[in-house]
Design a protein around this motif. Sequence first.
Motif, PDB file in Angstrom:
ATOM      1  N   ALA A 196      59.419  62.211 104.568  1.00 36.56           N
ATOM      2  CA  ALA A 196      58.864  61.987 105.903  1.00 36.56           C
ATOM      3  C   ALA A 196      57.692  62.934 106.166  1.00 36.56           C
ATOM      4  O   ALA A 196      56.665  62.532 106.725  1.00 36.56           O
ATOM      5  N   LYS A 197      57.833  64.199 105.743  1.00 40.50           N
ATOM      6  CA  LYS A 197      56.740  65.166 105.930  1.00 40.50           C
ATOM      7  C   LYS A 197      55.519  64.775 105.115  1.00 40.50           C
ATOM      8  O   LYS A 197      54.381  64.897 105.578  1.00 40.50           O
ATOM      9  N   HIS A 198      55.725  64.273 103.892  1.00 35.66           N
ATOM     10  CA  HIS A 198      54.605  63.813 103.056  1.00 35.66           C
ATOM     11  C   HIS A 198      53.896  62.635 103.711  1.00 35.66           C
ATOM     12  O   HIS A 198      52.662  62.547 103.680  1.00 35.66           O
ATOM     13  N   LEU A 199      54.661  61.728 104.312  1.00 35.15           N
ATOM     14  CA  LEU A 199      54.049  60.591 105.016  1.00 35.15           C
ATOM     15  C   LEU A 199      53.215  61.068 106.198  1.00 35.15           C
ATOM     16  O   LEU A 199      52.125  60.549 106.454  1.00 35.15           O
ATOM     17  N   LEU A 200      53.725  62.043 106.931  1.00 33.65           N
ATOM     18  CA  LEU A 200      52.966  62.588 108.066  1.00 33.65           C
ATOM     19  C   LEU A 200      51.661  63.233 107.585  1.00 33.65           C
ATOM     20  O   LEU A 200      50.606  63.051 108.205  1.00 33.65           O
ATOM     21  N   GLU A 201      51.723  63.974 106.487  1.00 29.92           N
ATOM     22  CA  GLU A 201      50.510  64.583 105.924  1.00 29.92           C
ATOM     23  C   GLU A 201      49.523  63.511 105.471  1.00 29.92           C
ATOM     24  O   GLU A 201      48.320  63.618 105.716  1.00 29.92           O
ATOM     25  N   ASN A 257      45.406  62.207 106.995  1.00 31.49           N
ATOM     26  CA  ASN A 257      44.193  62.072 106.192  1.00 31.49           C
ATOM     27  C   ASN A 257      43.644  60.653 106.145  1.00 31.49           C
ATOM     28  O   ASN A 257      42.691  60.390 105.410  1.00 31.49           O
ATOM     29  N   LEU A 258      44.221  59.740 106.909  1.00 28.91           N
ATOM     30  CA  LEU A 258      43.754  58.351 106.918  1.00 28.91           C
ATOM     31  C   LEU A 258      42.658  58.152 107.946  1.00 28.91           C
ATOM     32  O   LEU A 258      42.686  58.735 109.027  1.00 28.91           O
ATOM     33  N   ARG A 259      41.723  57.286 107.620  1.00 28.86           N
ATOM     34  CA  ARG A 259      40.649  56.953 108.559  1.00 28.86           C
ATOM     35  C   ARG A 259      41.062  55.833 109.509  1.00 28.86           C
ATOM     36  O   ARG A 259      40.596  55.786 110.632  1.00 28.86           O
ATOM     37  N   ASP A 260      41.914  54.940 109.041  1.00 27.34           N
ATOM     38  CA  ASP A 260      42.347  53.800 109.853  1.00 27.34           C
ATOM     39  C   ASP A 260      43.352  54.285 110.907  1.00 27.34           C
ATOM     40  O   ASP A 260      44.480  54.667 110.576  1.00 27.34           O
ATOM     41  N   PRO A 261      42.979  54.245 112.198  1.00 24.95           N
ATOM     42  CA  PRO A 261      43.867  54.785 113.232  1.00 24.95           C
ATOM     43  C   PRO A 261      45.169  53.984 113.384  1.00 24.95           C
ATOM     44  O   PRO A 261      46.211  54.567 113.668  1.00 24.95           O
ATOM     45  N   GLU A 262      45.110  52.695 113.187  1.00 23.54           N
ATOM     46  CA  GLU A 262      46.325  51.883 113.324  1.00 23.54           C
ATOM     47  C   GLU A 262      47.326  52.211 112.212  1.00 23.54           C
ATOM     48  O   GLU A 262      48.515  52.387 112.470  1.00 23.54           O
ATOM     49  N   LEU A 263      46.837  52.292 110.984  1.00 22.47           N
ATOM     50  CA  LEU A 263      47.710  52.634 109.866  1.00 22.47           C
ATOM     51  C   LEU A 263      48.253  54.059 110.031  1.00 22.47           C
ATOM     52  O   LEU A 263      49.424  54.319 109.765  1.00 22.47           O
ATOM     53  N   ARG A 264      47.389  54.958 110.504  1.00 24.44           N
ATOM     54  CA  ARG A 264      47.824  56.336 110.741  1.00 24.44           C
ATOM     55  C   ARG A 264      48.987  56.362 111.742  1.00 24.44           C
ATOM     56  O   ARG A 264      50.003  57.014 111.514  1.00 24.44           O
ATOM     57  N   ASP A 265      48.852  55.613 112.851  1.00 23.50           N
ATOM     58  CA  ASP A 265      49.896  55.584 113.873  1.00 23.50           C
ATOM     59  C   ASP A 265      51.195  54.983 113.342  1.00 23.50           C
ATOM     60  O   ASP A 265      52.288  55.466 113.639  1.00 23.50           O
TER      61      ASP A 265
END
Length: 152
Positions: A118-123, A127-135
């Motif tokens: 879960a922590k790796h996913l948060l990290e 670093n993602l540019r796509d805000p929807e995917l980041r959320d």
Amino acid sequence: MNARLSHIRDLLRVNKSARNLLEQRQRELALLRHTHSLLPESMRAHCLDAAVAGHQLTLYFDSPAWTTRARFLTEDIVTSLGKQQITDIRIQVRVNCDDIACPSQTQVSRRRLTVDTAKHLLEAADNLRDPELRDVLKRFASRHLLPPTEKG
């Protein structure tokens, strides 16, 4: 308001993707009807559905016993469907939850991510540019960091 009401089928036919899906489903249903006509009467009710991918027809039966019997008929079915450009048949089981007691979503034990994952996913999300995917990644990872009773 003078707008004419349209049937949902007419609206879907205007959209190219939806139209293609509708046409594919109609083809699958026609192949299912044709296949039913080739099956022994006792087997017809157990052949639930059909799906087409390329030149392969997948037939879904309601139990492994019927799939075993159907496998003996695949060559005859392929021969009969030659004009339909079907060259291969797969037989699969599809359990109908209406006929059996299926566990509800809350009864099924869910696999949880480890805290490190879960922590790796948060990290990665940071670093993602796509805000929807980041959320989405942050919500997913955050749900796995909470104890199961705190999730909503």
